[in-house]
Design a protein around this motif. Structure first.
Motif, PDB file in Angstrom:
ATOM      1  N   VAL A   3       0.855  -1.184   0.000  1.00 16.36           N
ATOM      2  CA  VAL A   3       0.000   0.000   0.000  1.00 16.36           C
ATOM      3  C   VAL A   3       0.891   1.233   0.000  1.00 16.36           C
ATOM      4  O   VAL A   3       2.065   1.172   0.386  1.00 16.36           O
ATOM      5  CB  VAL A   3      -0.949   0.047   1.220  1.00 16.36           C
ATOM      6  CG1 VAL A   3      -1.967  -1.076   1.172  1.00 16.36           C
ATOM      7  CG2 VAL A   3      -0.153   0.010   2.524  1.00 16.36           C
ATOM      8  N   SER A   4       0.337   2.359  -0.424  1.00 14.47           N
ATOM      9  CA  SER A   4       1.101   3.602  -0.407  1.00 14.47           C
ATOM     10  C   SER A   4       1.205   4.124   1.018  1.00 14.47           C
ATOM     11  O   SER A   4       0.441   3.704   1.895  1.00 14.47           O
ATOM     12  CB  SER A   4       0.408   4.643  -1.286  1.00 14.47           C
ATOM     13  OG  SER A   4      -0.830   5.031  -0.697  1.00 14.47           O
ATOM     14  N   PRO A   5       2.127   5.048   1.293  1.00 15.12           N
ATOM     15  CA  PRO A   5       2.213   5.625   2.640  1.00 15.12           C
ATOM     16  C   PRO A   5       0.908   6.252   3.104  1.00 15.12           C
ATOM     17  O   PRO A   5       0.515   6.073   4.261  1.00 15.12           O
ATOM     18  CB  PRO A   5       3.319   6.679   2.489  1.00 15.12           C
ATOM     19  CG  PRO A   5       4.170   6.165   1.385  1.00 15.12           C
ATOM     20  CD  PRO A   5       3.230   5.510   0.422  1.00 15.12           C
ATOM     21  N   SER A   6       0.225   6.969   2.232  1.00 12.84           N
ATOM     22  CA  SER A   6      -1.041   7.593   2.626  1.00 12.84           C
ATOM     23  C   SER A   6      -2.101   6.547   2.938  1.00 12.84           C
ATOM     24  O   SER A   6      -2.873   6.681   3.898  1.00 12.84           O
ATOM     25  CB  SER A   6      -1.533   8.544   1.532  1.00 12.84           C
ATOM     26  OG  SER A   6      -1.707   7.854   0.303  1.00 12.84           O
ATOM     27  N   GLN A   7      -2.130   5.464   2.181  1.00 17.54           N
ATOM     28  CA  GLN A   7      -3.091   4.392   2.458  1.00 17.54           C
ATOM     29  C   GLN A   7      -2.773   3.699   3.779  1.00 17.54           C
ATOM     30  O   GLN A   7      -3.675   3.366   4.551  1.00 17.54           O
ATOM     31  CB  GLN A   7      -3.075   3.370   1.308  1.00 17.54           C
ATOM     32  CG  GLN A   7      -3.693   3.878   0.023  1.00 17.54           C
ATOM     33  CD  GLN A   7      -3.483   2.898  -1.128  1.00 17.54           C
ATOM     34  OE1 GLN A   7      -2.449   2.233  -1.224  1.00 17.54           O
ATOM     35  NE2 GLN A   7      -4.474   2.816  -2.019  1.00 17.54           N
ATOM     36  N   ALA A   8      -1.489   3.476   4.052  1.00 20.86           N
ATOM     37  CA  ALA A   8      -1.089   2.846   5.311  1.00 20.86           C
ATOM     38  C   ALA A   8      -1.511   3.707   6.493  1.00 20.86           C
ATOM     39  O   ALA A   8      -2.008   3.199   7.502  1.00 20.86           O
ATOM     40  CB  ALA A   8       0.429   2.621   5.336  1.00 20.86           C
ATOM     41  N   ARG A   9      -1.342   4.994   6.366  1.00 17.82           N
ATOM     42  CA  ARG A   9      -1.718   5.900   7.447  1.00 17.82           C
ATOM     43  C   ARG A   9      -3.236   5.916   7.633  1.00 17.82           C
ATOM     44  O   ARG A   9      -3.741   5.922   8.768  1.00 17.82           O
ATOM     45  CB  ARG A   9      -1.183   7.287   7.146  1.00 17.82           C
ATOM     46  CG  ARG A   9      -1.474   8.322   8.202  1.00 17.82           C
ATOM     47  CD  ARG A   9      -0.686   9.587   7.977  1.00 17.82           C
ATOM     48  NE  ARG A   9       0.611   9.546   8.627  1.00 17.82           N
ATOM     49  CZ  ARG A   9       1.537  10.536   8.528  1.00 17.82           C
ATOM     50  NH1 ARG A   9       1.281  11.600   7.772  1.00 17.82           N
ATOM     51  NH2 ARG A   9       2.666  10.440   9.191  1.00 17.82           N
ATOM     52  N   GLN A  10      -3.981   5.872   6.562  1.00 15.39           N
ATOM     53  CA  GLN A  10      -5.442   5.831   6.653  1.00 15.39           C
ATOM     54  C   GLN A  10      -5.905   4.545   7.304  1.00 15.39           C
ATOM     55  O   GLN A  10      -6.822   4.550   8.128  1.00 15.39           O
ATOM     56  CB  GLN A  10      -6.050   5.984   5.249  1.00 15.39           C
ATOM     57  CG  GLN A  10      -5.922   7.372   4.652  1.00 15.39           C
ATOM     58  CD  GLN A  10      -6.314   7.420   3.186  1.00 15.39           C
ATOM     59  OE1 GLN A  10      -6.677   6.392   2.592  1.00 15.39           O
ATOM     60  NE2 GLN A  10      -6.249   8.600   2.592  1.00 15.39           N
ATOM     61  N   GLN A  11      -5.282   3.427   6.940  1.00 15.58           N
ATOM     62  CA  GLN A  11      -5.660   2.149   7.542  1.00 15.58           C
ATOM     63  C   GLN A  11      -5.373   2.151   9.040  1.00 15.58           C
ATOM     64  O   GLN A  11      -6.157   1.626   9.827  1.00 15.58           O
ATOM     65  CB  GLN A  11      -4.879   1.005   6.855  1.00 15.58           C
ATOM     66  CG  GLN A  11      -5.345   0.739   5.430  1.00 15.58           C
ATOM     67  CD  GLN A  11      -4.461  -0.316   4.762  1.00 15.58           C
ATOM     68  OE1 GLN A  11      -3.525  -0.853   5.355  1.00 15.58           O
ATOM     69  NE2 GLN A  11      -4.756  -0.603   3.500  1.00 15.58           N
ATOM     70  N   LYS A  12      -4.252   2.717   9.440  1.00 14.04           N
ATOM     71  CA  LYS A  12      -3.895   2.774  10.852  1.00 14.04           C
ATOM     72  C   LYS A  12      -4.919   3.608  11.610  1.00 14.04           C
ATOM     73  O   LYS A  12      -5.391   3.219  12.692  1.00 14.04           O
ATOM     74  CB  LYS A  12      -2.515   3.411  10.995  1.00 14.04           C
ATOM     75  CG  LYS A  12      -2.053   3.644  12.422  1.00 14.04           C
ATOM     76  CD  LYS A  12      -1.798   2.345  13.165  1.00 14.04           C
ATOM     77  CE  LYS A  12      -1.167   2.606  14.513  1.00 14.04           C
ATOM     78  NZ  LYS A  12      -0.932   1.352  15.263  1.00 14.04           N
TER      79      LYS A  12
END
Length: 348
Positions: free
Chosen positions: A337-346
């Motif tokens: 996943v992209s960094p922004s997606q990882a942050r959203q998932q977290k």
């Protein structure tokens, strides 16, 4: 800087650190269901050590490996050896051994002041569980309950030393071991808090392999005491199994994340040839210096990304990437996943 490949995978050492954040593996069997039977005055330390292993196992994988339920013998409030009342999820008569919600593993939690007399309903549950080929365990002197149920006959068990004389006198067909932990085919026993953790790790390794256990250990042993007796956080560069030169190289890399050193610079610092450095990394870390350095930086970036509110571009710079675009592509190669997606998932 390292070039971007189509798909990247972590080498074994940093794979453990990042395992919980990697793309989920294909769906497999349902989580293993573990039941902890809390006897009055059970050892809180032994119980929490065992539970910690199970909970941490779930944290190091993208999909849960275990669920756990606690049971009181006669009530849902059980007093521990610390005089702290613990709320159990259910009582012994609610324990399920068949059907969709059946337990797979059943562990009896004992303690220094637990009553060693037979508890009839508990013996019946343990006999029924053994008949159904469930994995059974005992913490501290929990093995005494297993012995009362007859499931330890002709087997070895671990007990707290204070209970050895009693067990040898009362259960002549059970071998009381001097070891702190015993692992039989379907029976696991331990004598105290430290061995309770090791017992559960042995079970987890049997079920889910050494990689999972190694990742758990990395989290739970981060404050272990070093060989020189000094209390400090454990890091890869402190691993006594690795040569001093390699440990020096790892320290250099860890200290130079924002502005990574080239391999020739690393060679100059430690006084080794490039070829010698490459052999050290291949022999001990099963990877190349540049690959390890990249994994180290992307791991540092993942921590900053998920634990801070810093912008992605700032994180990219702090971790030595030439641009946020380069960082984003590299992050997605490793984590799916992209960094922004990882942050959203977290945050989700």
């Amino acid at each position: 800087m390292s070039q971007i490949s189509e798909k990247r995978h972590f080498s074994h050492r940093l794979r453990d650190t990042n395992s919980a954040f990697l793309p989920a593996r294909p769906a497999g069997t349902a989580p293993i269901r573990v039941g902890f039977i809390l006897q009055p005055h059970f050892s809180m330390m032994a119980f929490t050590a065992a539970v910690d292993a199970v909970v941490t196992a779930n944290l190091v994988q993208a999909t849960p490996l275990f669920t756990f339920t606690t049971f009181g013998l006669n009530a849902t409030t059980v007093r521990s050896d610390l005089a702290i009342d613990i709320s159990a999820n259910a009582t012994l008569d609610q324990l399920v051994l068949e059907g969709d919600n059946a337990l797979d593993v059943l562990i009896v939690c004992g303690g220094f002041r637990c009553n060693l007399s037979e508890h009839g309903p508990l013996s019946q549950v343990l006999k029924a569980a053994a008949k159904r080929q469930k994995v059974l365990g005992g913490l501290w002197n929990g093995a005494v309950a297993l012995a009362h149920a007859g499931v330890l006959d002709r087997l070895s068990c671990a007990l707290h030393p204070d209970n050895h004389a009693f067990a040898r006198e009362r259960f002549p067909s059970v071998e009381v071991s001097t070891h702190t932990m015993m692992v039989e085919a379907r029976i696991l026993t331990s004598a105290g808090p430290n061995s309770a953790l090791e017992m559960m790790l042995a079970l987890i390794e049997r079920l889910h392999g050494t990689d999972t256990v190694r990742a758990i250990r990395e989290i739970l042993s981060s404050d272990r005491v070093a060989n020189d007796g000094e209390n400090r956080l454990a890091t890869a560069e402190d691993d006594p199994t690795m040569p001093d030169a390699l440990r020096s190289l790892l320290r250099l890399m860890s200290s130079n994340i924002e502005e990574p050193l080239g391999i020739e610079e690393l060679a100059d610092y430690v006084g080794l040839s490039r070829r010698r450095i490459e052999r050290l990394f291949q022999n001990h870390l099963e990877t190349t210096p540049s690959r390890y350095y990249l994994e180290l930086r992307i791991t540092h970036a993942r921590r900053l990304l998920l634990q801070s509110s810093d912008s992605i571009s700032s994180i990219a710079v702090a971790c030595g990437f030439v641009s946020s675009t380069h960082f984003s592509h590299c992050f997605k190669d490793f984590f799916g996943v992209s960094p922004s997606q990882a942050r959203q998932q977290k945050r989700g």
